[in-house]
Design an enzyme around this catalytic site. Structure first.
Site, PDB file in Angstrom:
ATOM      1  N   LYS A   1       0.818  -1.215   0.000  1.00  0.00           N
ATOM      2  CA  LYS A   1       0.000   0.000   0.000  1.00  0.00           C
ATOM      3  C   LYS A   1       0.863   1.283   0.000  1.00  0.00           C
ATOM      4  O   LYS A   1       2.074   1.233   0.279  1.00  0.00           O
ATOM      5  CB  LYS A   1      -0.921  -0.040   1.226  1.00  0.00           C
ATOM      6  CG  LYS A   1      -2.025  -1.097   1.117  1.00  0.00           C
ATOM      7  CD  LYS A   1      -2.879  -1.071   2.386  1.00  0.00           C
ATOM      8  CE  LYS A   1      -4.107  -1.942   2.273  1.00  0.00           C
ATOM      9  NZ  LYS A   1      -4.888  -1.910   3.541  1.00  0.00           N
TER      10      LYS A   1
ATOM     11  N   TYR B   1     -12.608  -1.532  -3.540  1.00  0.00           N
ATOM     12  CA  TYR B   1     -13.101  -1.619  -2.164  1.00  0.00           C
ATOM     13  C   TYR B   1     -14.626  -1.485  -2.075  1.00  0.00           C
ATOM     14  O   TYR B   1     -15.147  -1.132  -1.012  1.00  0.00           O
ATOM     15  CB  TYR B   1     -12.422  -0.558  -1.293  1.00  0.00           C
ATOM     16  CG  TYR B   1     -11.057  -0.990  -0.764  1.00  0.00           C
ATOM     17  CD1 TYR B   1     -10.919  -2.144   0.020  1.00  0.00           C
ATOM     18  CD2 TYR B   1      -9.920  -0.246  -1.022  1.00  0.00           C
ATOM     19  CE1 TYR B   1      -9.684  -2.540   0.513  1.00  0.00           C
ATOM     20  CE2 TYR B   1      -8.668  -0.635  -0.518  1.00  0.00           C
ATOM     21  CZ  TYR B   1      -8.568  -1.786   0.241  1.00  0.00           C
ATOM     22  OH  TYR B   1      -7.349  -2.180   0.745  1.00  0.00           O
TER      23      TYR B   1
ATOM     24  N   PHE C   1     -15.298   4.321   7.190  1.00  0.00           N
ATOM     25  CA  PHE C   1     -13.924   4.668   6.791  1.00  0.00           C
ATOM     26  C   PHE C   1     -13.719   4.619   5.275  1.00  0.00           C
ATOM     27  O   PHE C   1     -12.609   4.834   4.794  1.00  0.00           O
ATOM     28  CB  PHE C   1     -12.907   3.761   7.500  1.00  0.00           C
ATOM     29  CG  PHE C   1     -13.093   2.276   7.259  1.00  0.00           C
ATOM     30  CD1 PHE C   1     -12.606   1.669   6.104  1.00  0.00           C
ATOM     31  CD2 PHE C   1     -13.735   1.480   8.191  1.00  0.00           C
ATOM     32  CE1 PHE C   1     -12.770   0.307   5.875  1.00  0.00           C
ATOM     33  CE2 PHE C   1     -13.908   0.106   7.977  1.00  0.00           C
ATOM     34  CZ  PHE C   1     -13.418  -0.469   6.815  1.00  0.00           C
TER      35      PHE C   1
ATOM     36  N   THR D   1      -5.381  -6.545  10.990  1.00  0.00           N
ATOM     37  CA  THR D   1      -5.636  -5.269  10.303  1.00  0.00           C
ATOM     38  C   THR D   1      -4.994  -4.099  11.046  1.00  0.00           C
ATOM     39  O   THR D   1      -4.373  -3.225  10.440  1.00  0.00           O
ATOM     40  CB  THR D   1      -7.160  -5.042  10.180  1.00  0.00           C
ATOM     41  OG1 THR D   1      -7.757  -6.178   9.563  1.00  0.00           O
ATOM     42  CG2 THR D   1      -7.466  -3.791   9.374  1.00  0.00           C
TER      43      THR D   1
ATOM     44  N   ARG E   1       2.593  -6.371   9.025  1.00  0.00           N
ATOM     45  CA  ARG E   1       1.973  -5.206   9.660  1.00  0.00           C
ATOM     46  C   ARG E   1       2.628  -4.876  10.998  1.00  0.00           C
ATOM     47  O   ARG E   1       2.738  -3.696  11.358  1.00  0.00           O
ATOM     48  CB  ARG E   1       0.470  -5.419   9.787  1.00  0.00           C
ATOM     49  CG  ARG E   1      -0.230  -5.249   8.439  1.00  0.00           C
ATOM     50  CD  ARG E   1      -1.627  -5.773   8.432  1.00  0.00           C
ATOM     51  NE  ARG E   1      -2.363  -5.346   7.241  1.00  0.00           N
ATOM     52  CZ  ARG E   1      -3.562  -5.834   6.906  1.00  0.00           C
ATOM     53  NH1 ARG E   1      -4.149  -6.751   7.662  1.00  0.00           N
ATOM     54  NH2 ARG E   1      -4.172  -5.395   5.816  1.00  0.00           N
TER      55      ARG E   1
ATOM     56  N   ASN F   1      -1.696   0.422   6.953  1.00  0.00           N
ATOM     57  CA  ASN F   1      -1.211  -0.866   7.465  1.00  0.00           C
ATOM     58  C   ASN F   1      -0.393  -1.656   6.438  1.00  0.00           C
ATOM     59  O   ASN F   1      -0.241  -2.872   6.540  1.00  0.00           O
ATOM     60  CB  ASN F   1      -2.368  -1.681   8.038  1.00  0.00           C
ATOM     61  CG  ASN F   1      -3.452  -1.944   7.020  1.00  0.00           C
ATOM     62  OD1 ASN F   1      -3.304  -1.604   5.848  1.00  0.00           O
ATOM     63  ND2 ASN F   1      -4.529  -2.568   7.456  1.00  0.00           N
TER      64      ASN F   1
ATOM     65  N   HIS G   1      -2.268  -5.362   1.651  1.00  0.00           N
ATOM     66  CA  HIS G   1      -3.598  -5.959   1.473  1.00  0.00           C
ATOM     67  C   HIS G   1      -3.409  -7.389   1.006  1.00  0.00           C
ATOM     68  O   HIS G   1      -2.514  -7.669   0.206  1.00  0.00           O
ATOM     69  CB  HIS G   1      -4.397  -5.191   0.408  1.00  0.00           C
ATOM     70  CG  HIS G   1      -5.611  -5.947  -0.057  1.00  0.00           C
ATOM     71  ND1 HIS G   1      -6.825  -5.853   0.586  1.00  0.00           N
ATOM     72  CD2 HIS G   1      -5.781  -6.858  -1.061  1.00  0.00           C
ATOM     73  CE1 HIS G   1      -7.694  -6.664  -0.011  1.00  0.00           C
ATOM     74  NE2 HIS G   1      -7.075  -7.281  -1.008  1.00  0.00           N
TER      75      HIS G   1
ATOM     76  N   GLU H   1     -10.122 -10.288  -7.257  1.00  0.00           N
ATOM     77  CA  GLU H   1      -9.101  -9.249  -7.092  1.00  0.00           C
ATOM     78  C   GLU H   1      -7.938  -9.430  -8.070  1.00  0.00           C
ATOM     79  O   GLU H   1      -7.432  -8.451  -8.621  1.00  0.00           O
ATOM     80  CB  GLU H   1      -8.614  -9.227  -5.642  1.00  0.00           C
ATOM     81  CG  GLU H   1      -9.695  -8.706  -4.696  1.00  0.00           C
ATOM     82  CD  GLU H   1      -9.311  -8.732  -3.222  1.00  0.00           C
ATOM     83  OE1 GLU H   1     -10.141  -8.278  -2.415  1.00  0.00           O
ATOM     84  OE2 GLU H   1      -8.211  -9.201  -2.871  1.00  0.00           O
TER      85      GLU H   1
HETATM   86  N1  UDP Z   1      -9.442   0.216   7.469  1.00  0.00           N
HETATM   87  C1  UDP Z   1      -9.500   1.485   8.046  1.00  0.00           C
HETATM   88  N2  UDP Z   1     -10.187   1.621   9.239  1.00  0.00           N
HETATM   89  C2  UDP Z   1     -10.813   0.576   9.854  1.00  0.00           C
HETATM   90  C3  UDP Z   1     -10.738  -0.695   9.263  1.00  0.00           C
HETATM   91  C4  UDP Z   1     -10.041  -0.839   8.073  1.00  0.00           C
HETATM   92  O1  UDP Z   1      -8.968   2.446   7.514  1.00  0.00           O
HETATM   93  O2  UDP Z   1     -11.407   0.774  10.928  1.00  0.00           O
HETATM   94  C5  UDP Z   1      -8.719   0.064   6.187  1.00  0.00           C
HETATM   95  C6  UDP Z   1      -7.379  -0.672   6.340  1.00  0.00           C
HETATM   96  O3  UDP Z   1      -6.428  -0.112   5.429  1.00  0.00           O
HETATM   97  C7  UDP Z   1      -7.776  -2.098   5.949  1.00  0.00           C
HETATM   98  C8  UDP Z   1      -8.796  -1.843   4.840  1.00  0.00           C
HETATM   99  O4  UDP Z   1      -9.519  -0.697   5.293  1.00  0.00           O
HETATM  100  O5  UDP Z   1      -6.672  -2.864   5.524  1.00  0.00           O
HETATM  101  C9  UDP Z   1      -9.757  -2.976   4.565  1.00  0.00           C
HETATM  102  O6  UDP Z   1     -10.344  -3.372   5.789  1.00  0.00           O
HETATM  103  P1  UDP Z   1     -10.559  -4.914   6.145  1.00  0.00           P
HETATM  104  O7  UDP Z   1     -11.460  -4.957   7.331  1.00  0.00           O
HETATM  105  O8  UDP Z   1     -10.977  -5.651   4.914  1.00  0.00           O
HETATM  106  O9  UDP Z   1      -9.099  -5.379   6.637  1.00  0.00           O
HETATM  107  P2  UDP Z   1      -7.961  -6.293   5.961  1.00  0.00           P
HETATM  108  O10 UDP Z   1      -8.635  -7.426   5.241  1.00  0.00           O
HETATM  109  O11 UDP Z   1      -7.175  -5.401   5.031  1.00  0.00           O
HETATM  110  O12 UDP Z   1      -7.127  -6.742   7.140  1.00  0.00           O
END
Ligand code: UDP
Length: 140
Positions: free
Chosen positions: A11, A51, A59, A93, A104, A114, A117, A128
């Site tokens: 990212k 997304y 968010f 996450t 991470r 973070n 992805h 994807e």
């Molecule tokens: N994210 C964020 N705030 C939150 C949760 C997620 O900004 O409270 C962002 C973060 O970059 C995350 C992405 O949204 O990686 C997608 O969220 P997801 O819950 O799918 O997490 P992931 O699968 O990436 O761990």
């Protein structure tokens, strides 16, 4: 265990801090193979589409702004149990909750920034990978 493909993004926060090589090393050291890879700078429509599953989340707007704030490295990874393996390698996450040794934990800044992805299941992995790669770009 089945050989699977999964989809990865390094990212913008990680690309900006010069961490592409470090993260790719963690990926290849884990045994995952890189099938295809490119650096892109997503536009808003592309990031919103990627997304779309999160579009009702509070968010979403900030997530899209962040994902288009700089270049990213997208890749298709392959290996045994690749989807779960890469999720474990990424860590939780929220980097504050990510296990030691994960991407991470090593490089993530906060729950948004973070660093990486990874697809969360077989259906999303397929969608994807296809969102960013044509079949003839998976050369590895
Ligand atoms: N994210 C964020 N705030 C939150 C949760 C997620 O900004 O409270 C962002 C973060 O970059 C995350 C992405 O949204 O990686 C997608 O969220 P997801 O819950 O799918 O997490 P992931 O699968 O990436 O761990």
């Amino acid at each position: 265990m089945a050989i699977e493909k999964t989809f990865s993004i390094i990212k913008p926060d990680a690309v900006k801090r010069g961490l592409i090589a470090e993260i790719l090393k963690m990926i290849t050291d884990s045994g995952l193979k890189i099938k295809g890879m490119k650096m892109i700078h997503m536009d808003r429509a592309q990031a919103e589409g990627f997304y779309a599953v999160h579009k009702e989340r509070p968010f979403f707007g900030e997530l899209v702004d962040y994902m288009i704030s700089g270049p990213v490295v997208v890749s298709c990874l392959e290996g045994e149990n690749a989807i779960e393996k890469y999720r474990v390698l990424m860590g939780a996450t929220n980097p504050a909750q990510a296990a030691p040794g994960t991407i991470r934990a090593a490089y993530g800044l906060d729950i948004q920034n973070n660093s990486c992805h990874g697809s969360d299941g077989p259906d999303t992995a397929k969608t994807e990978v296809a969102y960013f790669f044509n079949d003839d770009e998976l050369v590895g």
